[in-house]
Design a protein around this motif. Structure first.
Motif, short mmCIF file in Angstrom:
data_model
loop_
_atom_site.label_atom_id
_atom_site.label_comp_id
_atom_site.label_asym_id
_atom_site.label_seq_id
_atom_site.Cartn_x
_atom_site.Cartn_y
_atom_site.Cartn_z
N GLY A 88 41.39 15.13 43.76
CA GLY A 88 40.77 15.26 45.09
C GLY A 88 39.28 15.03 45.10
O GLY A 88 38.59 15.46 46.02
N GLY A 89 38.75 14.37 44.07
CA GLY A 89 37.34 14.02 44.06
C GLY A 89 36.40 15.09 43.53
O GLY A 89 35.18 14.92 43.61
N ILE A 90 36.93 16.15 42.96
CA ILE A 90 36.07 17.19 42.38
C ILE A 90 36.61 17.64 41.02
O ILE A 90 37.79 17.51 40.74
N GLY A 91 35.70 18.14 40.19
CA GLY A 91 36.11 18.73 38.91
C GLY A 91 36.09 17.79 37.73
O GLY A 91 36.41 18.21 36.62
N GLY A 92 35.72 16.54 37.91
CA GLY A 92 35.67 15.61 36.79
C GLY A 92 34.29 15.53 36.17
O GLY A 92 33.34 16.17 36.65
N ALA A 93 34.17 14.74 35.11
CA ALA A 93 32.88 14.57 34.43
C ALA A 93 31.94 13.70 35.25
O ALA A 93 30.72 13.83 35.16
N ALA A 94 32.50 12.79 36.05
CA ALA A 94 31.69 11.91 36.90
C ALA A 94 31.28 12.66 38.17
O ALA A 94 31.80 13.74 38.45
N PRO A 95 30.33 12.11 38.93
CA PRO A 95 29.89 12.80 40.16
C PRO A 95 31.03 13.13 41.11
O PRO A 95 32.02 12.40 41.20
N ALA A 96 30.87 14.25 41.81
CA ALA A 96 31.87 14.68 42.80
C ALA A 96 31.90 13.69 43.95
O ALA A 96 30.90 13.07 44.30
N LEU A 97 33.08 13.54 44.54
CA LEU A 97 33.26 12.61 45.66
C LEU A 97 33.46 13.33 46.99
O LEU A 97 33.58 12.70 48.04
N ARG A 98 33.56 14.65 46.95
CA ARG A 98 33.62 15.43 48.18
C ARG A 98 32.91 16.75 47.98
O ARG A 98 32.79 17.25 46.87
N SER A 99 32.44 17.30 49.08
CA SER A 99 31.67 18.53 49.01
C SER A 99 32.60 19.73 49.04
O SER A 99 33.62 19.73 49.73
N GLU A 100 32.23 20.76 48.29
CA GLU A 100 32.96 22.02 48.32
C GLU A 100 32.30 23.00 49.29
O GLU A 100 32.80 24.10 49.48
#
Length: 199
Positions: A88-100
């Motif tokens: 879902g665009g969060i939690g990876g090593a790369a930049p997040a893709l959505r805001s929490e």
């Protein structure tokens, strides 16, 4: 060799060195302006067309194609975007893709997320098309790029999940940053920075 001979030798070296140095300085602009070095060739029209891939805010350069967020979610998994950016665009090593963070938090105070900070939806398309997936840039089809763009916009509540994104409507999508992108404030000497202003 006596000191007198050394003095004569140094003097003669100066006499020879200075004209050589001056000559090279005068000649170098002429060499730099020569029409060719005999290296390379003029690119063909097709080669120039392949390199001209920038997409502007109006979207005139966009190729035909379309995609939805649902299709983008599938492409996101198939192309292993999930491996770098997380589920879902969060939690990876790369930049997040959505805001929490919630909708009540101003955009400038949220994380640096492309679909939120970008002034135009076409910029999101352009970035995905040119820079993703990392190390395999250029493998995505226009339809896949439209789908991934729609998916990222959907994840950030910019468009509904079932909206079809294409060349015609992508430039018309209003981005969360609105008119606040890089908007300069009135300058006053020694004035404090605006709250939340990123620069």
């Amino acid at each position: 060799m006596g000191s007198r001979d050394m003095f004569k030798m140094r003097k003669s070296l100066k006499v020879v060195t200075i004209p050589l140095l001056l000559g090279s300085l005068v000649a170098s602009p002429a060499i730099a302006q020569s029409p060719t070095y005999g290296v390379g060739r003029t690119p063909t029209a097709e080669e120039l067309r392949r390199m001209d891939i920038s997409i502007g805010p109006t979207g005139e350069e966009l190729p035909p194609g379309s995609g939805t967020a649902k299709e983008g979610a599938t492409v996101y998994v198939q192309k292993a975007c999930i491996g770098c950016h997380g589920v879902g665009g969060i939690g990876g090593a790369a930049p997040a893709l959505r805001s929490e963070q919630g909708a009540d938090v101003p955009v400038w105070q949220k994380e640096r997320i492309l679909p939120l900070r970008s002034p135009y939806a076409t910029t999101v398309w352009d970035f995905i098309n040119r820079g993703m997936p990392l190390g395999l840039e250029g493998i995505l089809t226009p339809n896949e790029v439209y789908a991934l763009t729609a998916y990222l916009l959907f994840l950030n509540n910019v468009i509904p999940e079932d909206q079809v994104v294409d060349k015609q409507n992508l430039p018309e999508i209003r981005m969360p940053i609105g008119d606040e992108f890089g908007k300069p404030h009135e300058f006053k000497l020694n004035a404090p920075r605006l709250k939340g202003y990123p620069y």
